[in-house]
Scaffold this motif. Structure first.
Motif, PDB file in Angstrom:
ATOM      1  N   VAL A  43      24.561  13.910  48.950  1.00  0.00           N
ATOM      2  CA  VAL A  43      23.789  13.922  50.197  1.00  0.00           C
ATOM      3  C   VAL A  43      23.191  15.309  50.402  1.00  0.00           C
ATOM      4  O   VAL A  43      23.911  16.275  50.630  1.00  0.00           O
ATOM      5  CB  VAL A  43      24.686  13.544  51.401  1.00  0.00           C
ATOM      6  CG1 VAL A  43      23.890  13.622  52.706  1.00  0.00           C
ATOM      7  CG2 VAL A  43      25.284  12.160  51.211  1.00  0.00           C
ATOM      8  N   VAL A 119      28.449   7.437  56.224  1.00  0.00           N
ATOM      9  CA  VAL A 119      29.255   7.912  55.091  1.00  0.00           C
ATOM     10  C   VAL A 119      30.219   6.809  54.609  1.00  0.00           C
ATOM     11  O   VAL A 119      30.335   6.585  53.399  1.00  0.00           O
ATOM     12  CB  VAL A 119      29.985   9.232  55.440  1.00  0.00           C
ATOM     13  CG1 VAL A 119      31.003   9.601  54.359  1.00  0.00           C
ATOM     14  CG2 VAL A 119      28.961  10.364  55.600  1.00  0.00           C
ATOM     15  N   LEU A 131      28.923  15.719  49.867  1.00  0.00           N
ATOM     16  CA  LEU A 131      28.088  16.152  50.988  1.00  0.00           C
ATOM     17  C   LEU A 131      27.581  17.571  50.717  1.00  0.00           C
ATOM     18  O   LEU A 131      28.374  18.496  50.605  1.00  0.00           O
ATOM     19  CB  LEU A 131      28.894  16.098  52.286  1.00  0.00           C
ATOM     20  CG  LEU A 131      29.501  14.721  52.603  1.00  0.00           C
ATOM     21  CD1 LEU A 131      30.411  14.792  53.819  1.00  0.00           C
ATOM     22  CD2 LEU A 131      28.408  13.678  52.803  1.00  0.00           C
ATOM     23  N   TYR A 133      24.625  18.915  52.434  1.00  0.00           N
ATOM     24  CA  TYR A 133      23.458  18.888  53.324  1.00  0.00           C
ATOM     25  C   TYR A 133      23.156  20.212  54.020  1.00  0.00           C
ATOM     26  O   TYR A 133      22.270  20.299  54.874  1.00  0.00           O
ATOM     27  CB  TYR A 133      23.603  17.760  54.353  1.00  0.00           C
ATOM     28  CG  TYR A 133      24.802  17.860  55.265  1.00  0.00           C
ATOM     29  CD1 TYR A 133      24.732  18.589  56.452  1.00  0.00           C
ATOM     30  CD2 TYR A 133      26.005  17.226  54.961  1.00  0.00           C
ATOM     31  CE1 TYR A 133      25.823  18.686  57.297  1.00  0.00           C
ATOM     32  CE2 TYR A 133      27.102  17.309  55.806  1.00  0.00           C
ATOM     33  CZ  TYR A 133      27.004  18.044  56.975  1.00  0.00           C
ATOM     34  OH  TYR A 133      28.082  18.145  57.812  1.00  0.00           O
ATOM     35  N   LEU A 365      28.194  15.641  60.341  1.00  0.00           N
ATOM     36  CA  LEU A 365      27.223  14.638  59.875  1.00  0.00           C
ATOM     37  C   LEU A 365      27.561  13.234  60.346  1.00  0.00           C
ATOM     38  O   LEU A 365      26.672  12.444  60.664  1.00  0.00           O
ATOM     39  CB  LEU A 365      27.201  14.668  58.337  1.00  0.00           C
ATOM     40  CG  LEU A 365      26.226  13.740  57.629  1.00  0.00           C
ATOM     41  CD1 LEU A 365      24.812  14.287  57.764  1.00  0.00           C
ATOM     42  CD2 LEU A 365      26.592  13.620  56.151  1.00  0.00           C
ATOM     43  N   CYS A 393      32.423  18.121  49.070  1.00  0.00           N
ATOM     44  CA  CYS A 393      31.327  18.872  49.681  1.00  0.00           C
ATOM     45  C   CYS A 393      30.991  20.081  48.808  1.00  0.00           C
ATOM     46  O   CYS A 393      31.845  20.576  48.064  1.00  0.00           O
ATOM     47  CB  CYS A 393      31.671  19.303  51.103  1.00  0.00           C
ATOM     48  SG  CYS A 393      33.178  20.273  51.253  1.00  0.00           S
TER      49      CYS A 393
END
Length: 490
Positions: A43, A119, A131, A133, A365, A393
């Motif tokens: 993402v 998610v 993740l 982002y 998020l 992440c």
């Protein structure tokens, strides 16, 4: 495009024994081959996202990686954060494009995770979800007057001149002669350089047309960069400082008194810090070159140390900023760990433009994802999200908004390595079939969302380059997402 027959791999092996004997032995062997390829979803399509995808694809011969991005266009801060006059930093886009062209990688822009697809929905569609982002917000000063007209976050200002859609209508007021930037990092220097650069230099960059027009009318002649701590704690690097010192038509104003006694303190400092401090000291001691007779007064910039903002002061009618009240500080401790403590003395600096460059900030998020709002990061260990197996992440949302692209690359490889180890060690079970984008596509369709492919992006890219060519620039960025989608027939 991925082979559709990959779907056949999910047939349970028990079915093979019921197949008619006419099935060729080769096909029978193929059908009974190991479990389907792991599907990984990333993402965010900035450096963290692309480097994570790149590492997984390189080190796992069968993994399939899908990258989701909320904007129609990829590359995150490489496109929207790197200064327009630093085109060489954007060369990493070539590497990211190679990754996107891999037959095991797909890009889906115009998809906001957390809104268009959740998610948990991605977790049902993929074996692993990463993740990446980034940091979509900025830290606030938390002082009176910071919401006055004339006060902007560095993130919004950089987004404005770099064509970030959400900042396209910023219209900063550049009618004053003095700007004050709070912060001593590379972003602060970028902004100072853009404010003071000769227009002929900016015209050759991919700066947006509207910001170039605004800068052409700018009255800003002086920029102060203010930091809470001293010369030994500045966060910018020597390359950016040197560019600022050598900026045509701009003069550096550094007070030699700020560097008194630093010769001995800098002796044992790491080499980059030593060279950086020596360059500031040399610049402070240099006599300004006398202006030619009749030449206009030059633009100028300077560094102010050991000052902490207390209040943005309003103009007499309260309609806008007219200056900043600062607390003078002294340092407790030394080196990077030195703390700025107010001395009780204050001063006021007159300015009509205030830019807060004290750091970016990540936002949560999705309610399903743990988030440390104090630190602005997802709690994790080597990229593994705490308490949520299969969720990872990388980048700024993992470690906080610090470092340059190479830092993000190493950090993303670290997370990708965790994904690979978990696949190899059986922590992630890749045997159940996951539909990947097949499932997500039906979810998006039901919500009226049409994703943008990488080949769609390349049409937008071609349009930008063509517009830029007509204006003698590398590209003219399209800043309206609706116009981007129009170009690709969405």
């Amino acid at each position: 495009p991925r082979p559709r027959c990959a779907a056949l791999r999910r047939w349970p092996l028990v079915w093979l024994h019921a197949l008619p004997v006419v099935v060729p032995a080769g096909l029978r062997r193929w059908l009974s081959s190991p479990a389907p390829a792991p599907r990984v979803c990333v993402v965010g399509s900035g450096p963290a996202g692309f480097y994570t995808a790149q590492h997984i694809l390189k080190h796992h011969g069968g993994a399939l990686v899908d990258i989701y991005e909320k904007l129609p266009v990829p590359f995150g801060l490489v496109r929207f954060g790197v200064a327009p006059d630093h085109p060489e930093v954007k060369n990493v886009i070539n590497t990211f494009t190679q990754t996107a062209h891999s037959e095991r990688c797909a890009y889906y822009g115009n998809v906001t995770v957390g809104r268009d697809v959740t998610v948990p929905e991605l977790q049902r569609a993929y074996h692993a979800v990463v993740l990446s982002y980034g940091a979509e917000d900025n830290r606030v000063l938390g002082i009176p007057g910071e919401n006055l007209p004339g006060v902007y976050s560095a993130r919004a200002f950089v987004g404005w001149y770099n064509g970030l859609p959400e900042n396209r209508d910023l219209k900063p007021d550049l009618s004053c002669d003095t700007a004050l930037i709070l912060g001593h990092g590379n972003v602060a220097l970028d902004i100072a350089r853009i404010l003071l650069s000769p227009l002929q230099l900016l015209r050759k960059t991919d700066i947006t047309d509207s910001s170039l027009a605004a800068l052409a009318c700018s009255k800003v002649k002086r920029v102060w960069l203010v930091g809470r701590r001293g010369p030994l704690q500045v966060a910018f690097t020597i390359k950016e400082l040197r560019e600022m010192i050598n900026l045509p038509g701009a003069r550096a104003v550094l007070d030699p008194a700020d560097f008194t006694g630093l010769e001995s303190a800098v002796k044992d400092a790491p080499r980059p810090r030593k060279r950086l401090t020596e360059l500031m000291m040399k610049t402070a001691l240099e006599k300004p070159v006398e202006m030619q007779a009749g030449a206009a007064a030059p633009r100028e910039w300077g560094l102010k140390f050991q000052r902490s903002p207390l209040e943005v002061l309003p103009s007499a009618d309260g309609s806008r900023a007219r200056g900043v009240r600062l607390a003078l500080t002294r340092l407790e401790g030394s080196g990077d760990s030195a703390k700025a403590v107010p001395t009780g003395d204050e001063e006021e600096l007159e300015c009509g433009l205030v830019l807060s460059s004290i750091g970016y900030r990540s936002l949560p998020l999705d309610p399903a994802v743990p988030f440390d709002s104090q630190r602005g990061v997802i709690p994790n260990s080597s990229g593994r999200v705490e308490g949520v197996p299969g969720l990872y992440c990388s980048g700024w949302v993992k470690r906080g908004p610090t470092g340059v692209i190479i830092t993000t690359m190493n950090d993303s490889f670290d997370t990708a390595q965790s994904v690979l180890e978990d696949l190899q060690g059986g922590v992630l079970d890749a045997s159940p079939f996951r539909e990947g984008f097949g499932l997500v596509e039906s979810i998006l369709r039901s919500r009226g969302v049409r994703p943008v492919s990488f080949s769609d992006w390349q049409k937008i890219d071609a349009a930008e380059v063509a517009r830029g060519k007509a204006a003698g620039k590398p590209r003219e960025k399209i800043v309206d997402p609706a116009e981007m989608l129009q170009i690709i027939g969405h």
